[in-house]
Design an enzyme around this catalytic site. Structure first.
Site, PDB file in Angstrom:
ATOM      1  N   LYS A 112      27.757   1.966 -43.457  1.00 60.87           N
ATOM      2  CA  LYS A 112      28.880   2.079 -44.063  1.00 60.87           C
ATOM      3  C   LYS A 112      30.263   1.967 -43.678  1.00 60.87           C
ATOM      4  O   LYS A 112      31.337   1.575 -44.332  1.00 60.87           O
ATOM      5  CB  LYS A 112      28.780   3.774 -44.801  1.00 60.87           C
ATOM      6  CG  LYS A 112      27.596   3.757 -45.842  1.00 60.87           C
ATOM      7  CD  LYS A 112      27.588   5.362 -46.196  1.00 60.87           C
ATOM      8  CE  LYS A 112      26.744   5.237 -47.610  1.00 60.87           C
ATOM      9  NZ  LYS A 112      25.191   5.143 -47.042  1.00 60.87           N
TER      10      LYS A 112
HETATM   11  C1  LIG Z   1      23.973   4.520 -47.808  1.00 59.95           C
HETATM   12  C2  LIG Z   1      22.987   4.368 -47.118  1.00 59.95           C
HETATM   13  C3  LIG Z   1      21.993   3.677 -47.734  1.00 59.95           C
HETATM   14  C4  LIG Z   1      21.760   3.060 -49.112  1.00 59.95           C
HETATM   15  O1  LIG Z   1      22.699   2.078 -49.356  1.00 59.95           O
HETATM   16  P1  LIG Z   1      23.136   1.701 -50.983  1.00 59.95           P
HETATM   17  O2  LIG Z   1      24.279   0.966 -51.082  1.00 59.95           O
HETATM   18  O3  LIG Z   1      23.479   3.137 -51.620  1.00 59.95           O
HETATM   19  O4  LIG Z   1      21.865   1.317 -51.452  1.00 59.95           O
HETATM   20  C5  LIG Z   1      21.040   3.283 -46.802  1.00 59.95           C
HETATM   21  N1  LIG Z   1      20.597   3.611 -45.586  1.00 59.95           N
HETATM   22  C6  LIG Z   1      21.643   4.338 -45.047  1.00 59.95           C
HETATM   23  C7  LIG Z   1      21.430   4.673 -43.665  1.00 59.95           C
HETATM   24  C8  LIG Z   1      22.613   4.954 -45.907  1.00 59.95           C
HETATM   25  O5  LIG Z   1      23.818   5.510 -45.043  1.00 59.95           O
END
Ligand SMILES: *Cc1c(COP(=O)(O)O)cnc(C)c1O
Length: 469
Positions: A112
């Site tokens: 993220k």
């Molecule tokens: C947010 C997140 C996901 C999922 O991502 P999306 O864009 O919601 O599909 C997967 N793994 C981790 C570690 C995350 O923080």
């Protein structure tokens, strides 16, 4: 570049307004009116570029008209300059023609950061130009909150309030939020669960009187700028593995369909992608759609991969929009029937179209631990539970062994020690250098009751760099 809503009833916006908009006024999500498309020669000419320069080339068409090239380049250089690995998104080989793309070398150790480091800087840039300030109110069950706080901590024009459920996020995740200080950073622990937090955020968007005219901005994964930033690393990986002359497949641990939707866009922009694997945990609404054309809400299960614990995948609407020939009225209809009856299927030919590119698998906790142990045994790589789900799905769904398979490594294993312990690999987890004193740092957080009025009063008391709005 202009952006239109997936439900067809909201005004088209430019990049700057989409950045500040969140949901469209008709309840839809913004998507580019025309997706840029690169030729194979153009993509091939980017081989070997540093990450931020590749990012500039991939994202430039999306911001044209809102951010001059020189400013955008500078923003991108700063954004990816805070990552702790020089390759930014390094590939590690696990097996024959199988790779993990490590997306966890940003400040908060999850992918993220790629989007939220950029989002914070873009917001500040645009707000400075307009002479405006905004307030962010977001809810988190873990990863989003810390990445958003890290992304906004230097913003002059943003005050950020992150709500997390009191005593219900892991200690690492909590400390990654509460140990970052600034007069524009506010951690609120709500005496309730994650849904309570999310409801308060929704209610605050619906009735913004408490903000006294200050604009409220969303940082959840429906924000277009987050999707845009995630497109870049698909190009980055493919270029290292012989693309675009050779096509590449990706397996993506998925919750809200944000990260994998970026891969779908990369393909539509000209990158040869053979297969996209949707990897879910037990919260498998997307797997049920991909495997049986049923998009139906079910109850929420708590798993060892909490960042994918969702009942509904908010960004899936963006794919549905394309599958329905970009017919906003059709999407509004589908979403209505979803709200009323809890589910829908799409026409057979639309579903078949999706299945040309997407495969899927749901992986439970036991299989997740099994995969962590298996991969550790085979290659010595320690995976976090989300990434392990991606590996499992990649191995079961893979169409061709000749085509490189890249699994998106979405988090560092140290963030999710419970799964690693359960997998029994017996390797001590160590925090990376920049977080090594995390457990000694002072924390700042306000505990509030599960009460909307109390939260809104707190925001209006502190929303102007700690002073009242
Ligand atoms: C947010 C997140 C996901 C999922 O991502 P999306 O864009 O919601 O599909 C997967 N793994 C981790 C570690 C995350 O923080």
């Amino acid at each position: 570049m202009r952006y239109i809503s997936t439900r067809g009833q909201a005004p088209a916006l430019n990049f700057e307004d989409v950045l500040l908009a969140g949901l469209a006024t008709d309840g839809g999500l913004y998507v580019p009116e025309n997706l840029p498309r690169f030729t194979q020669e153009e993509i091939a000419s980017w081989a070997g570029l540093p990450y931020h320069e590749l990012a500039f080339r991939v994202m430039r068409p999306f911001v044209t008209g809102s951010i001059p090239d020189a400013d955008f380049k500078k923003i991108l250089e700063e954004t990816y300059g805070v990552f702790s690995h020089n390759a930014i998104a390094p590939l590690r080989q696990l097996n024959g023609n199988e790779w993990v793309m490590e997306l966890f070398h940003g400040p908060t150790l999850a992918f993220k950061d790629f989007a939220l480091q950029l989002l914070g800087r873009l917001l500040d840039y645009v707000l400075h130009k307009r002479g405006e300030r905004v307030v962010i109110v977001g809810a988190t069950s873990g990863d989003t909150g810390s990445a958003a706080i890290e992304g906004c901590k230097h913003c002059e024009n943003v005050d950020i309030f992150i709500l997390h459920p009191h005593n219900r996020v892991s200690e690492v995740q909590r400390r990654q939020m509460t140990t970052i200080f600034g007069d524009n950073i506010h951690n609120i622990a709500i005496e309730g669960n994650f849904d309570d937090c999310q409801e308060m955020v929704k209610a605050s968007f619906a009735d913004q009187g408490f903000l006294k005219g200050t604009r409220l901005v969303a940082v959840n994964s429906i924000n277009w700028a987050r999707i845009m930033a995630q497109i870049v690393y698909y190009f980055h990986a493919a270029l290292q593995l012989g693309g675009p002359a050779r096509s590449v497949s990706f397996s993506v641990p998925t919750g809200n369909f944000g990260d994998i939707f970026a891969g779908y866009l990369a393909r539509n922009m000209g990158l040869p992608i053979n297969q996209l694997v949707v990897a879910t945990n037990r919260n498998d609404i997307l797997h049920r759609f991909m495997s049986g054309n049923q998009y139906v809400k079910e109850t929420l299960h708590a798993t060892l991969s909490p960042s994918m614990d969702i009942m509904v995948s908010s960004n899936f609407e963006r794919l549905l929009f394309d599958l329905h020939g970009r017919n906003g009225a059709a999407i509004a209809g589908l979403m209505d029937s979803f709200r009323q009856g809890g589910g829908f299927s799409v026409e057979a030919e639309r579903w078949t179209e999706a299945r040309k590119l997407f495969d899927s698998l749901a992986v439970d906790d036991a299989q997740t631990c099994e995969t962590i142990a298996e991969v550790f045994g085979q290659s010595g790589e320690l995976l976090d539970p989300h990434t392990a789900i991606g590996v499992r799905a990649a191995r079961e769904c893979r169409r061709s062994l000749d085509i490189p398979m890249v699994i998106l490594g979405t988090a560092h294993p140290v963030k999710f020690p419970e799964a690693v312990e359960k997998a029994g690999v017996g390797k001590a987890l160590e925090l990376p250098a920049h977080l090594s004193d995390l457990f000694e740092r002072e924390e700042r957080c306000t505990v509030l009751p599960n009460d909307l009025k109390a939260v809104q009063a707190f925001v209006s008391q502190h929303g102007n760099r700690g002073k009242p709005l």
